[in-house]
Scaffold this motif. Sequence first.
Motif, PDB file in Angstrom:
ATOM      1  N   PRO A   4      25.260  49.068  69.601  1.00 58.47           N
ATOM      2  CA  PRO A   4      24.829  49.825  70.789  1.00 58.47           C
ATOM      3  C   PRO A   4      23.321  49.821  71.002  1.00 58.47           C
ATOM      4  N   ALA A   5      22.548  49.709  69.915  1.00 55.90           N
ATOM      5  CA  ALA A   5      21.093  49.715  70.085  1.00 55.90           C
ATOM      6  C   ALA A   5      20.616  48.545  70.932  1.00 55.90           C
ATOM      7  N   LEU A   6      21.333  47.435  70.903  1.00 55.39           N
ATOM      8  CA  LEU A   6      20.952  46.287  71.724  1.00 55.39           C
ATOM      9  C   LEU A   6      21.046  46.637  73.208  1.00 55.39           C
ATOM     10  N   ILE A   7      22.080  47.401  73.572  1.00 52.93           N
ATOM     11  CA  ILE A   7      22.229  47.823  74.968  1.00 52.93           C
ATOM     12  C   ILE A   7      21.119  48.797  75.347  1.00 52.93           C
ATOM     13  N   ASP A   8      20.814  49.717  74.432  1.00 46.95           N
ATOM     14  CA  ASP A   8      19.771  50.712  74.724  1.00 46.95           C
ATOM     15  C   ASP A   8      18.400  50.065  74.869  1.00 46.95           C
ATOM     16  N   LEU A   9      18.106  49.066  74.065  1.00 49.68           N
ATOM     17  CA  LEU A   9      16.771  48.463  74.078  1.00 49.68           C
ATOM     18  C   LEU A   9      16.591  47.480  75.226  1.00 49.68           C
ATOM     19  N   THR A  10      17.638  46.730  75.540  1.00 50.74           N
ATOM     20  CA  THR A  10      17.498  45.651  76.526  1.00 50.74           C
ATOM     21  C   THR A  10      18.051  46.016  77.896  1.00 50.74           C
ATOM     22  N   GLY A  11      18.940  47.014  77.970  1.00 50.98           N
ATOM     23  CA  GLY A  11      19.558  47.344  79.254  1.00 50.98           C
ATOM     24  C   GLY A  11      20.623  46.357  79.683  1.00 50.98           C
ATOM     25  N   LEU A  12      21.107  45.493  78.772  1.00 45.96           N
ATOM     26  CA  LEU A  12      22.145  44.527  79.126  1.00 45.96           C
ATOM     27  C   LEU A  12      23.456  45.242  79.386  1.00 45.96           C
ATOM     28  N   PRO A  13      24.234  44.828  80.395  1.00 40.78           N
ATOM     29  CA  PRO A  13      25.519  45.472  80.665  1.00 40.78           C
ATOM     30  C   PRO A  13      26.518  45.237  79.525  1.00 40.78           C
ATOM     31  N   THR A  14      27.344  46.248  79.259  1.00 42.24           N
ATOM     32  CA  THR A  14      28.330  46.128  78.188  1.00 42.24           C
ATOM     33  C   THR A  14      29.352  45.040  78.490  1.00 42.24           C
ATOM     34  N   GLY A  15      29.777  44.960  79.746  1.00 41.81           N
ATOM     35  CA  GLY A  15      30.739  43.919  80.113  1.00 41.81           C
ATOM     36  C   GLY A  15      30.190  42.524  79.918  1.00 41.81           C
ATOM     37  N   PHE A  16      28.896  42.359  80.160  1.00 40.20           N
ATOM     38  CA  PHE A  16      28.272  41.043  79.936  1.00 40.20           C
ATOM     39  C   PHE A  16      28.293  40.681  78.459  1.00 40.20           C
ATOM     40  N   LEU A  17      28.015  41.640  77.590  1.00 39.95           N
ATOM     41  CA  LEU A  17      27.983  41.352  76.160  1.00 39.95           C
ATOM     42  C   LEU A  17      29.380  41.138  75.598  1.00 39.95           C
ATOM     43  N   THR A  18      30.356  41.900  76.054  1.00 38.98           N
ATOM     44  CA  THR A  18      31.727  41.726  75.539  1.00 38.98           C
ATOM     45  C   THR A  18      32.339  40.406  75.981  1.00 38.98           C
TER      46      THR A  18
END
Length: 531
Positions: A300-314
Amino acid sequence: MAFEGWLVVLTALAAGTVSVLAAIGFLRLWDGHRAGAAIRLRGDRLEPRLQPMVFLFRDRRLVDATAPARALLSRVAGPDDDWAKLQQWIGPRFPDLEGNLERISRTGRIDIQGNCGTGTAALRMTVEDLGQSLLRIAVTDPEADHAGIVVDSMSQQAMEEELDLLRRALDQTPMLVWRQDADERVTWANAAYLRRAEARVDGELGWPLPRLLDTPKPVPGAGTATRRAALDDNGIVSWYDCHSHRIGDQTMMFALPADAAVRAERSLREFVQTLTKTFADLPIGLAIFDRQRNLQLFNPALIDLTGLPTGFLTARPTLFDLLDKLRELRMVPEPKDFRSWRQQMANLESAAATGHHAETWSLPGGQTYRVTGRPHPDGAVAFLFEDITSEVSLTRKFRAELLLGAHVLDGIEDALVVFAPNGQALIHNQAYRSLWGDKAETLAAAIDQWEAKIAAGPGFEALRARLTGGADDARDSGAMVGPDGSLLGWSVLRLNGGRLMLRFHGPEAMRDGVAADIDSISDLVSAVGAD
């Protein structure tokens, strides 16, 4: 007279003919007797092989049996009970045996037609109630009746040896092997299966055998089906990898022990869960890519730091897709052009794949990220994104304070130098450099430097004694001749942590303690006046 002669001749001819016919008949009768004796002799020799398979039971205990029947019971593996052995052999070949045996008390005789097994002919079983609890069971092969088939002894021995080898191999294997019919009834099983079945059944084991595992059904045309199944035995769960293979209308089942694999998978799953929980609590963003550079794991820290969408990462993007997305979000350093940025990202990927690599990204929004790439086994690579904005700000603030302190020290007219407890020179100001030159690294080197620039005198020896601890009554201040021959005062101040600060000042700044030393001052004045 002539007629009588002819009559005698005819009578003699008839008697001769009858004698010849009688002799021929006798010879034929003799040959037939010899042939019959030979056939009977051959039949006596073949009789043990052609004997029927007959069992005689009283209250389900074997009373008598023919030689083939006894040979069959001796080859059947299982319990010592003859009735159970016979059931084990007959059960797969004659369905619903127990139900048919219940009718024997009413009918007195039953004939049961068996199933046609692979590679064998259909058998026929005749059961007769002889009274006094006697039961006669005869098993015959309808296709071999009156055929007088005799197998070559060498071929029979070879087949028996191969059959014994196969039977021993299947009985000694640790995996469960059994066969099921079209109705999923167990028609045959090896020793390992029988042992597990006996442990789960109270009393005697009957046919058809109980099913132990929920096995996969083979898909037509798909070959072998595989499934993992569990066997619960009094609270102890055993795992098996079950494989099914269809042979005609029968299905062969193989269950390989999988306890070690299940334990390893459970340990791996628990380890991954532990890592996942640990990664979830990390303030550092983590992204792990496989050898094809597809994203496999992130926290989750990657999402918090970069603002990347969760759907994009999954969706498991590639490394360069993720970097392109970060560029769109203005979460990478602003490049001069796209080509140079692309080359910079390619260099980042190659450097991370070959060894430890770290970069500092100054983002347009004012944040500062440290991006670290580490190679992983099998060609994978991991990237760590760490927000070091506060660390960089603190470092800059600390450096600014150090620079301010240095400027303040340089603004003081007195020459200052500070030594650590081990004699290491820590800091000095511009006045010290102007007075003595470049800073010496240690206290001993500084003393040698001072001595080389001035003549040793009472004031200098007092300073040496104070700094080196050569005298018990050493003073904290004094005066000596400076490098330019003028009067130079000095004072030593003890700081916290065992550090010492040495201060050199001119005559106008000399403290009362130094002026009180009349002898030293007189000597110094005389020395200066002489010069």
